[in-house]
Design an enzyme around this catalytic site. Structure first.
Site, PDB file in Angstrom:
ATOM      1  CE1 TYR A  69      40.606  40.713  28.267  1.00 60.03           C
ATOM      2  CE2 TYR A  69      42.075  39.193  29.397  1.00 60.03           C
ATOM      3  CZ  TYR A  69      40.989  39.422  28.577  1.00 60.03           C
ATOM      4  OH  TYR A  69      40.285  38.363  28.057  1.00 60.03           O
ATOM      5  CG  ASP A  87      43.028  40.694  37.489  1.00 63.33           C
ATOM      6  OD1 ASP A  87      43.574  39.608  37.782  1.00 63.33           O
ATOM      7  OD2 ASP A  87      42.461  40.904  36.408  1.00 63.33           O
ATOM      8  CE  LYS A 132      46.647  34.832  31.999  1.00 56.39           C
ATOM      9  NZ  LYS A 132      46.266  36.201  31.840  1.00 56.39           N
TER      10      LYS A 132
HETATM   11  C1  LIG Z   1      44.728  36.523  31.683  1.00 55.21           C
HETATM   12  C2  LIG Z   1      44.109  37.524  32.589  1.00 55.21           C
HETATM   13  C3  LIG Z   1      42.761  37.446  32.947  1.00 55.21           C
HETATM   14  C4  LIG Z   1      41.811  36.459  32.323  1.00 55.21           C
HETATM   15  O1  LIG Z   1      42.127  35.158  32.638  1.00 55.21           O
HETATM   16  P1  LIG Z   1      41.507  33.951  31.737  1.00 55.21           P
HETATM   17  O2  LIG Z   1      41.946  32.722  32.438  1.00 55.21           O
HETATM   18  O3  LIG Z   1      42.091  34.143  30.378  1.00 55.21           O
HETATM   19  O4  LIG Z   1      40.039  34.135  31.729  1.00 55.21           O
HETATM   20  C5  LIG Z   1      42.282  38.337  33.891  1.00 55.21           C
HETATM   21  N1  LIG Z   1      43.094  39.269  34.421  1.00 55.21           N
HETATM   22  C6  LIG Z   1      44.382  39.387  34.098  1.00 55.21           C
HETATM   23  C7  LIG Z   1      45.229  40.413  34.758  1.00 55.21           C
HETATM   24  C8  LIG Z   1      44.932  38.533  33.155  1.00 55.21           C
HETATM   25  O5  LIG Z   1      46.212  38.676  32.803  1.00 55.21           O
END
Ligand SMILES: *Cc1c(COP(=O)(O)O)cnc(C)c1O
Length: 428
Positions: free
Chosen positions: A145, A238, A266
């Site tokens: 994701y 990511d 995060k």
């Molecule tokens: C949470 C997450 C996102 C998206 O971040 P948001 O701040 O919710 O837009 C993208 N990549 C990874 C790996 C994530 O865990």
């Protein structure tokens, strides 16, 4: 007389004015056939709902709150900054300091740009990769994701890797068609995509947490690095979830990955809306206003979010990481026999883990889909009644906070054991 503000009453009102009653879908508990409690307060490792229940919080706002809720010193720093204004839309010293701190901490970052969400970070990193390579294709791994934008909301059409299916109505097929997918832990499919010569970048979670926690097999991550180099494609890691969690330098430090670009989010926002993307200076120089690839954000790098991020990172000392590692090891040592003795499996990397309702740990998304989702739902509800707030889906990972005390760990183990007992019976 006032009605009590019970979660169920709030949920009913919420559903009338917010689709599904929630502002982000997974919060609705649809995957675990439950109704979400509405929270009023967080303190340390615990959440408190409107009905006066207390939960050991194992998601920490989906990762950011590695130091727990409402950390008093962090709050003081945010408030002090906020008194001088919340947003200027002009450069500030704190942004410079934060960029220096991020570049010093993460092995891939030579330059970094701040934005406000992980979704933005991956969206901008992908545009930059396309702008830098002059190619349109991207490779994304099934089950990873990267936020809720068009390029990455694409899953593989059952085995037909060349015909990517949009993961959501509303995504033009012309856009979805540029996203090629491959199973995690499989280099051959990625190689086949790269050989076509039109792939700007491969993007992945080095340790996926968004299909439950999946462990990269030895050589897999280095294999992706070698393949992308060989074919002139960029490697985007990511680290929105793994950054400053798996180590100070994230998954890239832990697995020694020399990525071209990384995305952070995060933890770097310390519970406020802040994310970042960055990498090799040569690639970042393509970004506006230095280069032609456009990217912008009204609230990017705003003083409040920067203060929350800096205050958090400043407290992530070696001692804190050592305590987090020791806590995670201890939980693994005690939880693994309870899980395996019931013919279930446990996957863990550092402070991320998932209990999978299948006998062997999944290697990829297809394996995760074989889990007994109904049983997971029952387990989730049982854990909640034991005062433990698990992520409400089999496709998610637990994020441990670095502030658990021995009594919290005892509570976690006995609560999860009781929940497992209620759903699948005794451990062998
Ligand atoms: C949470 C997450 C996102 C998206 O971040 P948001 O701040 O919710 O837009 C993208 N990549 C990874 C790996 C994530 O865990």
């Amino acid at each position: 007389m006032f009605e009590l503000p019970l979660s169920s009453a709030l949920l009913e009102r919420a559903r009338a004015v917010i689709p599904g009653g929630v502002n982000s879908p997974v919060r609705a508990f649809a995957a675990v056939q439950g109704d979400p409690p509405f929270m009023v307060r967080g303190q340390g490792a615990y959440l408190y709902d409107v009905d006066g229940n207390r939960y050991l919080d194992l998601i920490g706002s989906w990762g950011p709150l590695i130091l727990g809720h409402a950390h008093p010193e962090i709050l003081e720093e945010i408030i002090a900054v906020m008194r001088r204004g919340t947003s200027f839309g002009c450069p500030t010293e704190a942004e410079v300091l934060y960029a220096e701190e991020l570049c010093a901490a993460h092995p891939v970052l030579e330059q970094v740009r701040l934005c406000s969400s992980g979704t933005e970070a991956t969206m901008h990193a992908i545009r930059l990769a396309r702008g830098a390579t002059g190619r349109d294709g991207i490779v994304k791994l099934d089950g990873c994701y990267h936020g809720a934008h068009d390029a990455v909301l694409v899953a593989a059409g059952s085995g037909v890797v060349t015909f990517a299916q949009p993961g959501s109505p509303g995504i033009p097929s012309a856009v979805a068609g540029l996203t090629r997918t491959a199973p995690y832990n499989d280099l051959d499919t990625v190689r086949a995509h790269l050989e076509k010569g039109d792939v700007a970048a491969v993007i992945l979670e080095a340790v996926p947490g968004n299909m439950g926690c999946i462990v990269p097999e030895p050589g897999y991550l280095q294999g992706l690095r070698d393949l992308t180099r060989q074919h002139g494609s960029l490697l985007i890691i990511d680290e929105v979830m793994t950054g400053f969690r798996l180590s100070r330098g994230g998954a890239c430090q832990l697995f020694d990955i020399d990525a071209d670009l990384v995305c952070l989010g995060k933890i770097v926002g310390g519970g406020m809306p802040l994310a970042a993307f960055g990498g090799k200076a040569e690639i970042m120089a393509r970004l506006s206003p230095v280069g032609p690839v456009y990217q912008a954000g009204t609230l990017s790098g705003n003083p409040v979010a920067v203060a929350a991020g800096r205050a958090t990172l400043a407290r992530l000392t070696d001692d804190v990481y050592a305590h987090l590692a020791a806590t995670a090891d201890e939980i693994d040592r005690r939880l693994r026999p309870l899980v395996q003795g019931r013919d279930l499996s446990l996957s863990r990397v550092g402070s991320m883990f998932t209990i999978f309702f299948r006998p062997t740990p999944p290697r990829c998304f297809r394996d995760v889909k074989e889990c007994d989702m109904k049983a997971f739902g029952r387990f989730h509800r049982q854990a909640l009644s034991q005062g433990i707030y698990l992520p409400p889906s089999q496709y998610e990972a637990v994020f441990l906070p670095a502030i658990l005390e021995p009594a919290d760990v005892d509570h976690l183990i006995s609560g999860l054991d009781a929940a497992l007992q209620a759903v699948v019976g005794s451990a062998a």
